[in-house]
Enzyme design. Sequence first.
Site, mmCIF file in Angstrom:
data_model
loop_
_atom_site.group_PDB
_atom_site.id
_atom_site.type_symbol
_atom_site.label_atom_id
_atom_site.label_comp_id
_atom_site.label_asym_id
_atom_site.label_seq_id
_atom_site.Cartn_x
_atom_site.Cartn_y
_atom_site.Cartn_z
ATOM 1 N N ARG A 42 39.878 6.957 36.381
ATOM 2 C CA ARG A 42 39.335 8.131 37.203
ATOM 3 C C ARG A 42 40.188 9.418 36.912
ATOM 4 O O ARG A 42 39.638 10.636 36.958
ATOM 5 C CB ARG A 42 39.048 7.750 38.401
ATOM 6 C CG ARG A 42 37.856 6.906 38.814
ATOM 7 C CD ARG A 42 37.653 6.528 40.015
ATOM 8 N NE ARG A 42 36.209 6.173 40.630
ATOM 9 C CZ ARG A 42 35.880 5.627 41.523
ATOM 10 N NH1 ARG A 42 36.681 5.314 42.330
ATOM 11 N NH2 ARG A 42 34.647 5.393 41.517
ATOM 12 N N LYS A 207 27.040 -8.815 45.924
ATOM 13 C CA LYS A 207 26.117 -8.900 46.868
ATOM 14 C C LYS A 207 24.691 -8.431 46.546
ATOM 15 O O LYS A 207 24.577 -7.391 45.823
ATOM 16 C CB LYS A 207 26.391 -7.961 48.054
ATOM 17 C CG LYS A 207 27.398 -8.539 49.323
ATOM 18 C CD LYS A 207 27.406 -7.872 50.193
ATOM 19 C CE LYS A 207 28.295 -8.283 51.229
ATOM 20 N NZ LYS A 207 28.430 -7.265 52.237
ATOM 21 N N GLY A 357 32.790 1.863 38.916
ATOM 22 C CA GLY A 357 34.096 1.256 39.325
ATOM 23 C C GLY A 357 34.595 -0.028 38.815
ATOM 24 O O GLY A 357 35.426 -0.036 37.854
ATOM 25 N N GLY A 381 28.732 3.293 42.988
ATOM 26 C CA GLY A 381 27.669 3.479 44.083
ATOM 27 C C GLY A 381 26.846 4.804 43.368
ATOM 28 O O GLY A 381 25.685 4.818 43.791
HETATM 29 C C1 3PG Z 1 33.958 4.659 44.922
HETATM 30 O O1 3PG Z 1 35.158 4.217 44.750
HETATM 31 O O2 3PG Z 1 32.866 4.076 44.759
HETATM 32 C C2 3PG Z 1 34.026 6.166 45.212
HETATM 33 O O3 3PG Z 1 35.272 6.523 45.030
HETATM 34 C C3 3PG Z 1 33.701 6.449 46.611
HETATM 35 O O4 3PG Z 1 34.194 5.669 47.409
HETATM 36 P P1 3PG Z 1 33.721 5.188 48.829
HETATM 37 O O5 3PG Z 1 32.563 3.978 48.365
HETATM 38 O O6 3PG Z 1 34.510 4.837 49.627
HETATM 39 O O7 3PG Z 1 32.937 6.264 49.244
#
Ligand code: 3PG
Length: 400
Positions: A42, A207, A357, A381
């Site tokens: 990242r 999940k 991620g 996400g």
């Molecule tokens: C992630 O790792 O998915 C992003 O950096 C967002 O982090 P968060 O899910 O804690 O908002």
Amino acid sequence: MILKTLDDLLGEGVSGRRVFVRADLNVPFDKANPGVISDDGRARAVLPTLIALRDAGAKVIVASHLGRPKGAPDPKFTLAPVATRLGELLGSDVIFAEDTVGADAQAKVEALADGQVLLLENLRFNEGETSKDDAVRGAFADELATFADYYVDDAFGAVHRKHASVYDVAARLPHYAGGLVVKEVEVLRKVSETPEKPYVVVLGGSKVSDKLAVIQALLPKVDKLLVGGGMCFTFLKAQGFEVGKSLLEDEMVSVCADLLEQAQGRIVLPVDVVAATEFSADAQHDVVEASAIPADRLGLDIGPKSTELFASAIAGAKTVFWNGPMGVFELAPFAAGTRGVAEAITKIDGFSVVGGGDSAAAVRTLGLDETAFGHISTGGGASLEYLEGKTLPGVSALEK
Ligand code: 3PG
Ligand code: MG
């Protein structure tokens, strides 16, 4: 997408101007070695933006969250090691502010010279960052906005969060999309609107409930949906199998049964799994049929027959989207499924996207060739929410 980009800003000239860059430097750390970053992907992804601004003579103020601290300083989540790593990657010092908008940050912003880069301490050390209350978020955004003349969002991984630094600061400053955000949105739009067929989606992770919306959105579009990872056990249960001590979301079993029926054979489940006595690299483990998981075992990876089955489904695809590991790849005995599926994806004669991620980290920790994938997203996400068809607050804020 009608938004201004970093190139527009560079064209306007930024020498001597203060530019606030929202980055997603939420990198994973090595569990055994605190303070050691296990995957800096990242940080590397945002380098082009930082380098372009630095080299154009801007005063660059970088901000990010790290982990999920509870709105107050917590040394476990300091960005200090990330500032050091960022400096190494940039090949020039990164000044680190010990707070986000406090006295240290103010003094260091004030003292910035042209072409210098400053990283503020974790945004989430301030309750205003994630507050649901517009006024509380707005007050924090006001403080952040005083630091800069311009706002650049290159934090694709956080665009699905309606947070002060993502959403509200954009409304307070002339705002621009960084190159990473532009690229990510472009790729995801292509995959969701005009995927070349056959289109195969591979989903893993723990999940079903986290993935339900994306499964529902994708099912009508895909030729095959391959399901591995912890979430496969709820599907196996829905198929009528016992899953022992494996991860199971009881309340999702009937939903999975409906999805299987609706998919008419297009959802492909593992046929064998690696079943262990406990969640540990040293646990006794064996490959068992997916229909015969012993009551005292938990599945921690898909088995070799499943890996082959998934690889052959992937082989003919023109488009592959992959999110979520097939097993507990961080533990060597349970990494083969994720590795096998990832390798199959690198071999397709088509376009592949690694969404997010954990799967992106898996590609790098397993030492796979990153360039063999069409695109590796920095947002887990965020890319899922894009594919679900949701509005991303961080992107809509830039469009305004
Ligand atoms: C992630 O790792 O998915 C992003 O950096 C967002 O982090 P968060 O899910 O804690 O908002
Ligand atoms: Mg996350």
